[in-house]
Design an enzyme around this catalytic site. Sequence first.
Site, PDB file in Angstrom:
ATOM      1  CB  SER A  16      -0.988   0.010   1.175  1.00 22.16           C
ATOM      2  OG  SER A  16      -0.316   0.125   2.410  1.00 22.16           O
ATOM      3  CG  ASN A  17       3.378   3.000   3.097  1.00 22.64           C
ATOM      4  OD1 ASN A  17       2.888   4.122   3.106  1.00 22.64           O
ATOM      5  ND2 ASN A  17       3.469   2.266   4.193  1.00 22.64           N
ATOM      6  CE  LYS A  68      20.909  -8.138   6.633  1.00 26.70           C
ATOM      7  NZ  LYS A  68      20.367  -7.719   7.908  1.00 26.70           N
ATOM      8  NE  ARG A  94      16.328 -10.126   4.248  1.00 31.75           N
ATOM      9  CZ  ARG A  94      16.743 -11.214   4.902  1.00 31.75           C
ATOM     10  NH1 ARG A  94      15.872 -12.090   5.324  1.00 31.75           N
ATOM     11  NH2 ARG A  94      18.023 -11.424   5.118  1.00 31.75           N
ATOM     12  CG  ASN A 110      11.750   1.730   7.612  1.00 32.81           C
ATOM     13  OD1 ASN A 110      11.076   1.184   6.744  1.00 32.81           O
ATOM     14  ND2 ASN A 110      11.699   1.373   8.884  1.00 32.81           N
ATOM     15  CG  HIS A 112       8.413   1.723  12.827  1.00 34.91           C
ATOM     16  ND1 HIS A 112       8.574   0.373  12.588  1.00 34.91           N
ATOM     17  CD2 HIS A 112       8.019   1.839  14.117  1.00 34.91           C
ATOM     18  CE1 HIS A 112       8.289  -0.295  13.700  1.00 34.91           C
ATOM     19  NE2 HIS A 112       7.958   0.570  14.631  1.00 34.91           N
TER      20      HIS A 112
END
Length: 190
Positions: A16-17, A68, A94, A110, A112
């Site tokens: 959605s973002n 990773k 992640r 980011n 949040h």
Amino acid sequence: MIGKMKIAVFASGSGSNFAAIEEACRNGELNAEIVLMVTNKPEAYVVERAEQAGIPVAAFRPKDFDSKDTYEEAILGALRAAEAEWLVLAGYMRLVGQPLLTAYPSRIVNIHPSLLPSFPGKDAIEQAVEHGVKVTGVTVHLVDEGMDTGPILAQRAVDVVDGDVDKTAEAIHAVEHDLYKETLNSLFSR
């Protein structure tokens, strides 16, 4: 007006973002172009959203790599090929590691669903409701090696709705889309 910022959006879920950012780019509300959508879950709905928007997808399963670092080196190759200038995390589940942090210093953002430093990590909305807080919110921050610990760029408060996770999540998503767009515009116009 400077040229459009080339961004890669990272997502792991429904997107959605991602969709809000893509629409803002398309409508000229965000002076950016999504040059790549990166996911760790090739089956996620965000892949379909990106394909429908004609945006290239780089889908890498972490378990297909030895470490990773090798996983992120593969992502880095795709980012370089796409000439991405900023990384925009939009529900990417992640932690970002050294290969990406080193390649994009202070250029990974980011969003949040809490007022950090409260309720970092997974299930932030559930954590807020369980703790009985009356106000939670949304934070946009730069990414560092920690979990939701990077420098905060913007925050907006959101009331917890009747102690209900789903209603609160809906209120948070409405705020996320606008706050992310505003913060990215501010970053990209520097």
